[in-house]
Design a protein around this motif. Sequence first.
Motif, PDB file in Angstrom:
ATOM      1  N   PHE A  82       6.635  10.960   0.610  1.00 26.12           N
ATOM      2  CA  PHE A  82       6.770  12.407   0.765  1.00 26.12           C
ATOM      3  C   PHE A  82       7.110  12.987  -0.599  1.00 26.12           C
ATOM      4  CE2 PHE A  82       7.456  10.606   4.860  1.00 26.12           C
ATOM      5  CZ  PHE A  82       7.167  11.559   5.819  1.00 26.12           C
ATOM      6  N   PRO A  83       6.164  13.647  -1.269  1.00 23.33           N
ATOM      7  CA  PRO A  83       6.483  14.317  -2.527  1.00 23.33           C
ATOM      8  C   PRO A  83       7.492  15.437  -2.279  1.00 23.33           C
ATOM      9  CG  PRO A  83       4.102  14.112  -2.215  1.00 23.33           C
ATOM     10  CD  PRO A  83       4.744  13.776  -0.903  1.00 23.33           C
ATOM     11  N   PRO A  84       8.109  15.984  -3.325  1.00 30.00           N
ATOM     12  CA  PRO A  84       9.066  17.077  -3.139  1.00 30.00           C
ATOM     13  C   PRO A  84       8.494  18.201  -2.280  1.00 30.00           C
ATOM     14  CG  PRO A  84       9.174  16.287  -5.384  1.00 30.00           C
ATOM     15  CD  PRO A  84       8.023  15.557  -4.750  1.00 30.00           C
ATOM     16  N   GLY A  85       9.311  18.689  -1.359  1.00 29.76           N
ATOM     17  CA  GLY A  85       8.896  19.742  -0.439  1.00 29.76           C
ATOM     18  C   GLY A  85       9.716  19.644   0.826  1.00 29.76           C
ATOM     19  N   ASN A  86       9.501  20.581   1.755  1.00 31.21           N
ATOM     20  CA  ASN A  86      10.189  20.592   3.042  1.00 31.21           C
ATOM     21  C   ASN A  86       9.164  20.393   4.150  1.00 31.21           C
ATOM     22  OD1 ASN A  86      12.882  21.257   2.043  1.00 31.21           O
ATOM     23  ND2 ASN A  86      12.016  23.262   1.531  1.00 31.21           N
ATOM     24  N   TYR A  87       9.293  19.286   4.877  1.00 33.72           N
ATOM     25  CA  TYR A  87       8.279  18.882   5.847  1.00 33.72           C
ATOM     26  C   TYR A  87       8.831  19.067   7.259  1.00 33.72           C
ATOM     27  CZ  TYR A  87       6.167  16.830   1.719  1.00 33.72           C
ATOM     28  OH  TYR A  87       5.623  16.644   0.470  1.00 33.72           O
ATOM     29  N   LEU A  88       8.442  20.161   7.898  1.00 34.21           N
ATOM     30  CA  LEU A  88       8.864  20.442   9.260  1.00 34.21           C
ATOM     31  C   LEU A  88       8.074  19.555  10.212  1.00 34.21           C
ATOM     32  CD1 LEU A  88      10.483  22.260  11.235  1.00 34.21           C
ATOM     33  CD2 LEU A  88       8.543  23.873  11.146  1.00 34.21           C
ATOM     34  N   THR A  89       8.793  18.948  11.174  1.00 32.04           N
ATOM     35  CA  THR A  89       8.094  17.995  12.027  1.00 32.04           C
ATOM     36  C   THR A  89       8.700  17.918  13.412  1.00 32.04           C
ATOM     37  OG1 THR A  89       7.295  15.711  12.176  1.00 32.04           O
ATOM     38  CG2 THR A  89       9.508  16.019  11.328  1.00 32.04           C
ATOM     39  N   ALA A  90       7.856  17.570  14.382  1.00 37.70           N
ATOM     40  CA  ALA A  90       8.306  17.073  15.673  1.00 37.70           C
ATOM     41  C   ALA A  90       8.561  15.579  15.512  1.00 37.70           C
ATOM     42  CB  ALA A  90       7.237  17.349  16.728  1.00 37.70           C
ATOM     43  N   THR A  91       8.841  14.875  16.608  1.00 32.72           N
ATOM     44  CA  THR A  91       9.115  13.436  16.522  1.00 32.72           C
ATOM     45  C   THR A  91       7.965  12.697  15.855  1.00 32.72           C
ATOM     46  OG1 THR A  91      10.489  13.457  18.502  1.00 32.72           O
ATOM     47  CG2 THR A  91       9.545  11.349  17.861  1.00 32.72           C
ATOM     48  N   ILE A  92       8.305  11.817  14.910  1.00 33.48           N
ATOM     49  CA  ILE A  92       7.310  10.924  14.321  1.00 33.48           C
ATOM     50  C   ILE A  92       7.708   9.486  14.640  1.00 33.48           C
ATOM     51  CG2 ILE A  92       6.601  12.520  12.517  1.00 33.48           C
ATOM     52  CD1 ILE A  92       8.315  11.008  10.552  1.00 33.48           C
ATOM     53  N   PHE A  93       6.690   8.645  14.817  1.00 33.50           N
ATOM     54  CA  PHE A  93       6.891   7.279  15.284  1.00 33.50           C
ATOM     55  C   PHE A  93       6.504   6.292  14.176  1.00 33.50           C
ATOM     56  CE2 PHE A  93       6.166   9.952  18.948  1.00 33.50           C
ATOM     57  CZ  PHE A  93       7.126   9.520  19.860  1.00 33.50           C
TER      58      PHE A  93
ATOM     59  N   ILE B 163       0.858  -1.185   0.000  1.00 33.49           N
ATOM     60  CA  ILE B 163       0.000   0.000   0.000  1.00 33.49           C
ATOM     61  C   ILE B 163       0.895   1.237   0.000  1.00 33.49           C
ATOM     62  CG2 ILE B 163      -1.640   1.329   1.394  1.00 33.49           C
ATOM     63  CD1 ILE B 163      -2.740  -1.241   2.457  1.00 33.49           C
ATOM     64  N   THR B 164       0.482   2.266  -0.713  1.00 27.95           N
ATOM     65  CA  THR B 164       1.220   3.522  -0.739  1.00 27.95           C
ATOM     66  C   THR B 164       0.286   4.647  -0.337  1.00 27.95           C
ATOM     67  OG1 THR B 164       2.710   2.752  -2.489  1.00 27.95           O
ATOM     68  CG2 THR B 164       2.547   5.124  -2.145  1.00 27.95           C
ATOM     69  N   LEU B 165       0.682   5.364   0.720  1.00 26.37           N
ATOM     70  CA  LEU B 165      -0.077   6.516   1.171  1.00 26.37           C
ATOM     71  C   LEU B 165       0.813   7.745   1.102  1.00 26.37           C
ATOM     72  CD1 LEU B 165      -1.797   5.068   4.390  1.00 26.37           C
ATOM     73  CD2 LEU B 165      -2.665   5.065   2.045  1.00 26.37           C
ATOM     74  N   SER B 166       0.286   8.846   0.605  1.00 25.43           N
ATOM     75  CA  SER B 166       1.037  10.091   0.520  1.00 25.43           C
ATOM     76  C   SER B 166       0.675  10.992   1.688  1.00 25.43           C
ATOM     77  CB  SER B 166       0.742  10.817  -0.788  1.00 25.43           C
ATOM     78  OG  SER B 166       1.332  12.103  -0.798  1.00 25.43           O
ATOM     79  N   VAL B 167       1.699  11.601   2.293  1.00 25.74           N
ATOM     80  CA  VAL B 167       1.424  12.518   3.409  1.00 25.74           C
ATOM     81  C   VAL B 167       0.607  13.719   2.936  1.00 25.74           C
ATOM     82  CG1 VAL B 167       3.460  11.801   4.723  1.00 25.74           C
ATOM     83  CG2 VAL B 167       3.645  13.712   3.106  1.00 25.74           C
ATOM     84  N   SER B 168       0.698  14.039   1.666  1.00 32.58           N
ATOM     85  CA  SER B 168      -0.085  15.161   1.139  1.00 32.58           C
ATOM     86  C   SER B 168      -1.579  14.888   1.234  1.00 32.58           C
ATOM     87  CB  SER B 168       0.304  15.432  -0.323  1.00 32.58           C
ATOM     88  OG  SER B 168       1.663  15.793  -0.429  1.00 32.58           O
ATOM     89  N   ASP B 169      -1.968  13.630   1.079  1.00 34.85           N
ATOM     90  CA  ASP B 169      -3.389  13.284   1.163  1.00 34.85           C
ATOM     91  C   ASP B 169      -3.926  13.385   2.580  1.00 34.85           C
ATOM     92  OD1 ASP B 169      -3.644  12.786  -1.568  1.00 34.85           O
ATOM     93  OD2 ASP B 169      -2.967  10.714  -1.350  1.00 34.85           O
ATOM     94  N   PHE B 170      -3.022  13.517   3.539  1.00 34.12           N
ATOM     95  CA  PHE B 170      -3.446  13.653   4.928  1.00 34.12           C
ATOM     96  C   PHE B 170      -3.251  15.081   5.441  1.00 34.12           C
ATOM     97  CE2 PHE B 170      -2.974   9.214   4.264  1.00 34.12           C
ATOM     98  CZ  PHE B 170      -3.920   8.606   5.082  1.00 34.12           C
ATOM     99  N   GLY B 171      -2.946  15.991   4.523  1.00 36.25           N
ATOM    100  CA  GLY B 171      -2.907  17.398   4.878  1.00 36.25           C
ATOM    101  C   GLY B 171      -1.537  18.019   5.037  1.00 36.25           C
ATOM    102  N   ALA B 172      -0.457  17.285   4.754  1.00 38.19           N
ATOM    103  CA  ALA B 172       0.882  17.864   4.871  1.00 38.19           C
ATOM    104  C   ALA B 172       1.090  18.925   3.798  1.00 38.19           C
ATOM    105  CB  ALA B 172       1.935  16.773   4.749  1.00 38.19           C
ATOM    106  N   THR B 173       1.648  20.064   4.175  1.00 37.64           N
ATOM    107  CA  THR B 173       1.847  21.158   3.226  1.00 37.64           C
ATOM    108  C   THR B 173       3.232  21.125   2.578  1.00 37.64           C
ATOM    109  OG1 THR B 173       2.665  22.668   4.936  1.00 37.64           O
ATOM    110  CG2 THR B 173       0.280  22.614   4.554  1.00 37.64           C
ATOM    111  N   GLY B 174       4.242  20.693   3.321  1.00 39.47           N
ATOM    112  CA  GLY B 174       5.594  20.654   2.762  1.00 39.47           C
ATOM    113  C   GLY B 174       6.164  22.017   2.466  1.00 39.47           C
ATOM    114  N   ASP B 175       5.727  23.038   3.227  1.00 37.20           N
ATOM    115  CA  ASP B 175       6.226  24.387   2.961  1.00 37.20           C
ATOM    116  C   ASP B 175       7.430  24.752   3.836  1.00 37.20           C
ATOM    117  OD1 ASP B 175       5.103  24.817   5.447  1.00 37.20           O
ATOM    118  OD2 ASP B 175       3.581  26.252   4.763  1.00 37.20           O
ATOM    119  N   GLY B 176       7.809  23.876   4.784  1.00 37.58           N
ATOM    120  CA  GLY B 176       8.949  24.130   5.643  1.00 37.58           C
ATOM    121  C   GLY B 176       8.699  25.151   6.727  1.00 37.58           C
ATOM    122  N   LEU B 177       7.496  25.698   6.808  1.00 39.69           N
ATOM    123  CA  LEU B 177       7.159  26.732   7.788  1.00 39.69           C
ATOM    124  C   LEU B 177       6.182  26.235   8.836  1.00 39.69           C
ATOM    125  CD1 LEU B 177       6.701  29.727   5.307  1.00 39.69           C
ATOM    126  CD2 LEU B 177       8.730  29.181   6.690  1.00 39.69           C
TER     127      LEU B 177
END
Length: 481
Positions: A78-89, A41-55
């Motif tokens: 993760f499609p091209p972009g900058n994904y700012l994040t706290a810890t992910i599990f 299965i392939t899920l994109s973080v963009s489909d779950f609301g990730a913006t990837g704007d780095g801000l």
Amino acid sequence: MDTPLLFVLMLQLHLFLHLAQSHPASSSSIELPFSIRPHPITLSVSDFGATGDGLHYDTAAIQSAIDNCTCAPCRVTFPPGNYLTATIFLRSGVVLDIQEGATLLGGTNMEDYPRESRRWYVVVAENATEVGITGGGVVDGHGSGFVERFDKRKNVMVSWNQTGACTGDECRPRLVGFIGCTNIRVWNITLREPAYWCLHIVRCESTSIHDVSIYGNFTTPNNDGIDIEDSNNTVITRCHIDTGDDAICPKTYTGPLYNLTVKDCWIRTKSSAIKLGSASWFNFKGLVFDNITIVDSHRGLGLQIRDGGNASDITFSNINISTRYYDPSWWGRAEPVYVTTCPRNSKSMEGSISNLAFINITANSENGVFLSGSKHGLLRNLRLTNVNLTYRRWTNYADGLVDYRPGCQGLVHHTTAGFIMEHIEGLEVENVNMRWSDEHSMRWNNPLDFSPSTVNNISLINFHSGLYTVREVGREGGAFA
């Protein structure tokens, strides 16, 4: 119903129907290895609301995509972009697919990480199976955001110890960690700018790390490349590591470390390229390091047994080494090979090192080989075969010191020698060629430095030591032409 949730439900229903049709129920089933199971299965973080704007933080969207991977194998892309994040599990059966042009960027606030400092990672998997990271993109720890004061010798780093979450001056988040996991694969990914250790393998079984590039700030302390802790059956191949602190560092805190293979790697570091220890409460056994290039490092191949564990059956082969002096605030004195067993402190036990082989080693260095056991922690059955050592000074840092750190005697004044040897029982040297620069010839005054009262059973076969001129090396097309 939200579009992302509907999308996931449709995927899961499709997979269920496919499995029901192609795999009728039976009294037994066969588990295929994760790497060969079909149709992930392939899920994109963009489909779950990730913006990837780095801000804006994309943590919730990324974690939601991971948590919706309820059927393994599953890839979170993760499609091209900058994904700012706290810890992910990470969870079992999930591979992060960080595509080329995508960067997963760790936060720099303490609130971005769990309360327990042992879980301070940008990405962490705990007690998971069949997990990994790939994709051709980047995981970035934003290490520059943790520099309190930039210093050309060694940066002064932020420490969160004032919060009480941890002690000492190394209270910063690591980049990627796998803790108590089985069947881990990390490949085709760049790990960049860790604030502390970069890739941490803890109490894991069956780990494959290949085609990974690691870049840490060359003046930042404690930004180790790969730390393998209490883990067994680990393979590291075709990795490029350029960082300030130790590059590949096996350790034993709570259990032994067996069957580690490292091959076909390129390393530059201001500390040790390969270092066993210094955490060494349990045994190391069955380690192989082959076809490795070490460039401009403070120390080449190092073993620091400090806590009572033993190291045995270890082979270094087909390795090219260049070591040089750096500021003495960094451990190391340009030794191409460094093997020590002195206890960390007066309460520490003395471990031993045995059945250690160096085969087909070439080194250009500012200092000699250091082989130092201890009274109750002897070096036994060491073998050096087909070794070419060239000694020449080319930096302006002071020489004439032996470095026992951590613990032990610290820095000790000592003349420069080709081999310094202490507390050894059994050393075979065969086809070893040692060449000395004729510059500063008074400094290079002792090919073999040892006391017969602590070093026994030495065999020298075809051992050669002599001076050379820089002009001679130039005619041969050597490293200093």
